[in-house]
Motif scaffolding. Structure first.
Motif, short mmCIF file in Angstrom:
data_model
loop_
_atom_site.label_atom_id
_atom_site.label_comp_id
_atom_site.label_asym_id
_atom_site.label_seq_id
_atom_site.Cartn_x
_atom_site.Cartn_y
_atom_site.Cartn_z
N LEU A 266 1.05 -1.06 -0.18
CA LEU A 266 0.03 -0.37 0.12
C LEU A 266 0.53 1.13 -0.14
O LEU A 266 0.60 2.27 -0.13
N ALA A 267 2.16 1.04 0.13
CA ALA A 267 3.47 2.47 -0.09
C ALA A 267 2.90 3.93 -0.89
O ALA A 267 3.82 3.96 -1.00
N SER A 268 2.31 3.59 -2.15
CA SER A 268 2.17 4.13 -2.93
C SER A 268 0.84 4.70 -3.34
O SER A 268 0.54 5.88 -3.02
N LEU A 269 -0.39 4.33 -1.52
CA LEU A 269 -0.83 6.07 -1.61
C LEU A 269 -0.65 6.68 -1.07
O LEU A 269 0.59 6.20 0.03
N ASP A 270 -1.55 7.61 -0.66
CA ASP A 270 -1.18 8.94 0.23
C ASP A 270 -2.25 8.35 2.01
O ASP A 270 -2.36 6.87 1.65
N PRO A 271 -0.98 8.71 2.49
CA PRO A 271 -0.86 8.50 4.51
C PRO A 271 -2.82 7.83 4.38
O PRO A 271 -2.92 6.78 5.35
N GLY A 272 -3.29 8.58 4.22
CA GLY A 272 -4.63 8.72 4.70
C GLY A 272 -5.11 7.31 3.99
O GLY A 272 -5.81 5.78 4.77
N PRO A 273 -4.98 6.82 2.94
CA PRO A 273 -6.47 5.61 1.78
C PRO A 273 -5.04 4.86 2.74
O PRO A 273 -5.54 3.85 3.00
N LEU A 274 -3.96 4.88 2.63
CA LEU A 274 -2.62 3.72 3.24
C LEU A 274 -3.42 2.98 4.65
O LEU A 274 -3.84 1.82 4.50
N GLY A 275 -3.48 3.94 5.68
CA GLY A 275 -4.14 3.50 6.75
C GLY A 275 -4.78 3.20 6.76
O GLY A 275 -5.73 1.92 7.30
N GLU A 276 -6.36 3.48 6.25
CA GLU A 276 -7.34 3.12 6.23
C GLU A 276 -7.22 1.85 5.13
O GLU A 276 -8.49 0.87 5.64
N GLU A 277 -7.04 1.59 4.37
CA GLU A 277 -6.06 0.08 3.44
C GLU A 277 -5.97 -0.87 4.46
O GLU A 277 -6.44 -2.09 4.24
N LEU A 278 -5.20 0.07 5.12
CA LEU A 278 -4.30 -0.85 6.46
C LEU A 278 -5.00 -1.70 7.12
O LEU A 278 -5.41 -3.17 7.31
N VAL A 279 -5.98 -0.95 7.32
CA VAL A 279 -7.31 -1.26 8.21
C VAL A 279 -7.94 -3.04 7.89
O VAL A 279 -8.15 -3.08 8.79
N ALA A 280 -8.44 -1.81 6.64
CA ALA A 280 -9.55 -3.11 6.00
C ALA A 280 -8.51 -4.14 6.06
O ALA A 280 -9.72 -5.67 6.34
N ASP A 281 -7.35 -4.63 5.42
CA ASP A 281 -6.88 -5.39 5.19
C ASP A 281 -6.97 -6.56 6.86
O ASP A 281 -7.30 -7.97 7.31
N VAL A 282 -6.32 -5.96 7.87
CA VAL A 282 -6.65 -6.24 9.09
C VAL A 282 -7.90 -7.27 9.55
O VAL A 282 -8.19 -8.25 10.10
N GLU A 283 -8.60 -6.35 9.11
CA GLU A 283 -10.31 -5.82 9.85
C GLU A 283 -10.84 -7.22 8.97
O GLU A 283 -11.74 -8.36 9.27
N ARG A 284 -10.78 -7.84 7.58
CA ARG A 284 -10.73 -8.76 6.62
C ARG A 284 -10.14 -10.21 7.43
O ARG A 284 -10.52 -11.11 7.47
N PHE A 285 -8.98 -9.67 7.93
CA PHE A 285 -8.11 -10.76 8.31
C PHE A 285 -8.57 -11.58 9.10
O PHE A 285 -9.16 -12.42 9.67
N ALA A 286 -9.43 -10.74 10.28
CA ALA A 286 -9.75 -10.91 11.17
C ALA A 286 -11.26 -11.11 11.74
O ALA A 286 -12.28 -11.40 12.48
N ALA A 287 -11.97 -11.28 10.02
CA ALA A 287 -13.63 -11.93 10.29
C ALA A 287 -13.82 -10.71 10.13
O ALA A 287 -15.50 -11.10 11.05
N GLY A 288 -13.24 -9.49 10.89
CA GLY A 288 -14.37 -7.98 11.33
C GLY A 288 -14.49 -7.75 13.01
O GLY A 288 -15.05 -7.02 13.65
N LYS A 289 -13.67 -8.66 13.82
CA LYS A 289 -14.02 -9.37 14.94
C LYS A 289 -12.87 -8.79 16.02
O LYS A 289 -11.39 -9.88 15.55
N LEU A 290 -12.26 -7.79 15.94
CA LEU A 290 -11.07 -7.19 16.51
C LEU A 290 -11.77 -7.02 18.25
O LEU A 290 -11.93 -5.96 18.73
N ASP A 291 -9.95 -7.17 18.54
CA ASP A 291 -10.83 -7.39 20.20
C ASP A 291 -9.72 -6.02 20.64
O ASP A 291 -10.03 -5.41 21.70
N ASP A 292 -8.57 -5.44 20.08
CA ASP A 292 -7.71 -4.47 20.45
C ASP A 292 -8.11 -3.11 19.31
O ASP A 292 -8.72 -3.89 18.84
N ASP A 293 -7.20 -1.81 20.07
CA ASP A 293 -7.48 -1.09 19.03
C ASP A 293 -6.87 -1.47 18.54
O ASP A 293 -5.52 -1.45 18.07
N LEU A 294 -6.94 -0.40 17.18
CA LEU A 294 -5.41 -0.19 16.29
C LEU A 294 -5.10 1.33 15.93
O LEU A 294 -6.43 2.38 16.12
#
Lengths: 526, 120
Positions: free
Chosen positions: A468-496
């Protein structure tokens, strides 16, 4: 006892009383029938039979006596007729007298009668026929009278026996009648009491208990969860009262939780205000924060300050979750800002924060922290890692190789804050080129778990950041969080929480100032 | 935050006890470990090895409970050592600095040797 059992039991008792009533009536009729049989079918016919037998023998005696005195053949014929009559009634008597005593008396009576007839047939009549009438009258007067007296005596005894039967029957009838009256009275009283219980007491108690439940329900409706429900009953109403009491407690607990949630919302609001919503804007760099909280409040925090040509960034992560972690975050943030406002440099800030956490928290709590200072003029970053995961550096592409590269920025490690008296204050330095980004993040990213229990981990994190490095910092963060949420099937126990610090370069600093010697990209390291 | 129970096997070894949690050690389950350590702090022989072999995941709450245990057991005259071969946990000890000064070894016996030396 359940309500159903009470009603069924009540009606069962009523049925039992009805059966008892029927049995008493039936036994009364049976008793009357027995009396009828004893008196009308046996005792009275018995009396008549005895009378007829005695009368027949007495008549035989009179006929024989008359035939001896006068007109012989007619009275002798009457004697024969009375013999037949006696036979007839004696046979009839066989069916009527069945008891042992009666049968013995009857046998004696019949025997005495037959003896009388033998006396007449074998002695009196032959004497008369031979013309010895006087002799015949004497025999009849002596032996015949004795036998007739015996017949009358036995007849009286049999009559007495029949009278006994009648008297006994009368006694039985009286006794049965009395017993029946007592039983009937008892049954009627029992039925009356039961009817009162079933129609007055039971419904009254039921309605009373239901009224209490209605009042309790009204109290709950008013929001009063403390009203006692005093229903002492072991049936369904009692069970309902118990469940209602539990519901009352549950609602009270929910009310407390709602208040608790309200307090949490206040705490969350305070925490949001503590975190900077409006970041300082500076020439030469930009900082983009991203935070996705799993709970209303949490232990992740960050702070940004620009002073003396440097952007100072801190990203902290208090151990644990919820209110406890949020309070620790508040302590750390307050101590850090306090020390900085007093003019303390990064090391003093860290030391003061550690001391504040040591003083304020228990042995189970600690805080990890990255503190980084970016010199806006030079792109030089000095950072201290206090027990935190290594930050990630994304190098912008160059003219020769436009592909961005990235790697974890390892360096001297210090220990987490809030547990050690001396956590260490080793500092590292790196120089950023324009377009380079330093990504600071909390462990929520690395510890996000898939449904199979696998953690996202630093390998996936690095790959995602590079991808995601080519994205602007904002979208980079959003996409990364979306990746993590997909990985956790939407169930996040801890803050990001993530801070992307992008260096844009200084007007006084050329691109050739960058120095990348000794660096390895994430991909080449893997 | 709903608390959940985690199975923790407690056994006696040579002069110390061994705790074997079975499952994730996180904010939801850490209360069980804290209670188990608390019971050992109160005992006559407050030394324990916590075997993390059956703990697939541990977060900062679990780590905090272990470090809090170290401090409380040391104050009670004992110690806490850790038996662990899981890379993920070992990395966490290294990163936070908690691996320093605490006996961490691949096996329970080796870990116990560490705290015995510490006590001595």
């Amino acid at each position: 006892m359940s309500l159903r059992l009470k009603i069924v039991g009540g009606f069962g008792l009523m049925l039992a009383l009805l059966v008892l009533l029927g049995w008493v009536t039936l036994s009364l009729f049976t008793s009357a029938r027995t009396v009828q049989e004893d008196v009308f079918d046996e005792a009275i016919p018995g009396l008549v039979t005895v009378d007829e037998i005695v009368r027949a023998y007495t008549a035989q005696s009179a006929a024989v006596r008359g035939s001896l005195i006068g007109s012989g053949p007619i009275l002798l014929a009457q004697y024969r007729s009375e013999v037949d009559t006696a036979r007839f009634w004696e046979e009839r008597a066989q069916d009527l007298f069945t008891s042992e005593d009666e049968r013995a008396l009857l046998d004696d009576l019949v025997e005495a009668g037959h003896s009388f007839q033998e006396l007449v047939d074998q002695q009196v009549i032959p004497l008369s026929d031979r013309g010895q009438r006087i002799q015949a009258i004497r025999v009849l007067g002596q032996d015949g009278t004795t036998l007739i007296s015996e017949i009358e005596r036995l007849g009286n005894l049999l009559r007495d026996a029949q009278r006994e039967v009648v008297i006994q029957a009368e006694t039985d009838v009286r006794s049965n009648t009395n017993r029946t009256i007592v039983t009937l009275a008892t049954v009627l009283l029992g039925a009356f009491a039961l009817a009162i219980f079933l129609t007055v007491y039971l419904p009254g108690r039921l309605v009373g208990n239901l009224q209490k439940l209605v009042e309790a329900a009204r109290a709950i409706g008013r929001g009063d969860f403390d009203q006692k429900i005093q229903v002492s009953s072991s049936d369904e109403v009692g069970e309902l009262a118990t469940r209602m009491g539990e519901m009352q407690q549950g609602l009270k607990r929910l009310q407390q939780l709602a208040l608790h949630d309200r307090e949490l919302e206040i705490a969350a609001s305070i925490q949001r205000n503590l975190l900077q919503r409006n970041l300082p804007e500076v020439t030469g760099a930009r900082l983009v924060p991203l935070q996705r909280q799993a709970n209303l409040v949490g232990g992740d925090w960050y702070d940004v300050a620009v002073e003396a040509g440097a952007m100072n960034v801190a990203l902290g992560d208090a151990s644990g979750k919820g209110i406890g972690a949020a309070l620790m975050a508040t302590v750390a943030l307050s101590a850090l800002r306090g020390e900085r406002s007093r003019g303390g440099g990064p090391k003093q800030v860290i030391a003061s924060t550690n001391q504040a956490l040591l003083d304020a928290t228990d042995a189970d709590s600690f805080t990890t922290l990255i503190y980084a200072s970016l010199e806006l003029a030079t792109g030089e970053v000095r950072w201290m890692n206090m027990g935190h995961h290594a930050p990630f550096l994304i190098r912008a592409g160059t003219a020769d190789d436009p592909t961005p590269r990235g790697y974890y920025l390892e360096g001297p490690r210090n220990r987490a804050l809030g547990w050690f008296e001396d956590p260490g204050l080793a500092e590292a330095m790196i120089r950023l080129a324009p377009g380079d980004r330093l990504v600071l993040f909390t462990d929520g990213f690395l510890e996000a778990k898939s449904t199979q229990g696998e953690v996202f981990g630093d390998h996936r994190m690095a790959e995602a950041l590079v991808r995601l490095a080519s994205l602007d910092p904002g979208p980079l963060g959003e996409e990364l969080v979306a990746d993590v949420e997909r990985f956790a099937a939407g169930k996040l126990d801890d803050d990001l929480t993530m801070l992307v610090m992008e260096y844009r370069g200084s007007a006084t600093l050329g691109d050739d100032a960058e120095d990348r010697s000794g660096e390895e990209s994430w991909h080449s390291r893997r | 935050m709903a608390q959940q129970k985690i199975e923790i096997d407690v056994s006696d070894a040579d002069g110390y006890q061994v705790l074997r949690p079975d499952g994730d050690l996180d904010v939801y389950t850490v209360g069980s470990l804290r209670d188990a350590i608390g019971a050992i702090v109160e005992s006559d022989n407050p030394s324990v090895v916590v075997d993390l072999d059956s703990v697939p995941f541990m977060d900062s709450s679990g780590l905090g409970a272990l470090m809090g245990g170290v401090r409380r057991l040391r104050e009670a005259g004992g110690d806490l050592a850790i038996a662990c071969t899981r890379e993920q946990h070992l990395k966490l000890f290294t990163i936070t600095g908690f691996g320093e000064g605490v006996s961490i070894a691949p096996t329970v016996d080796e870990a116990a040797k560490g705290f015995k030396q510490t006590n001595a």
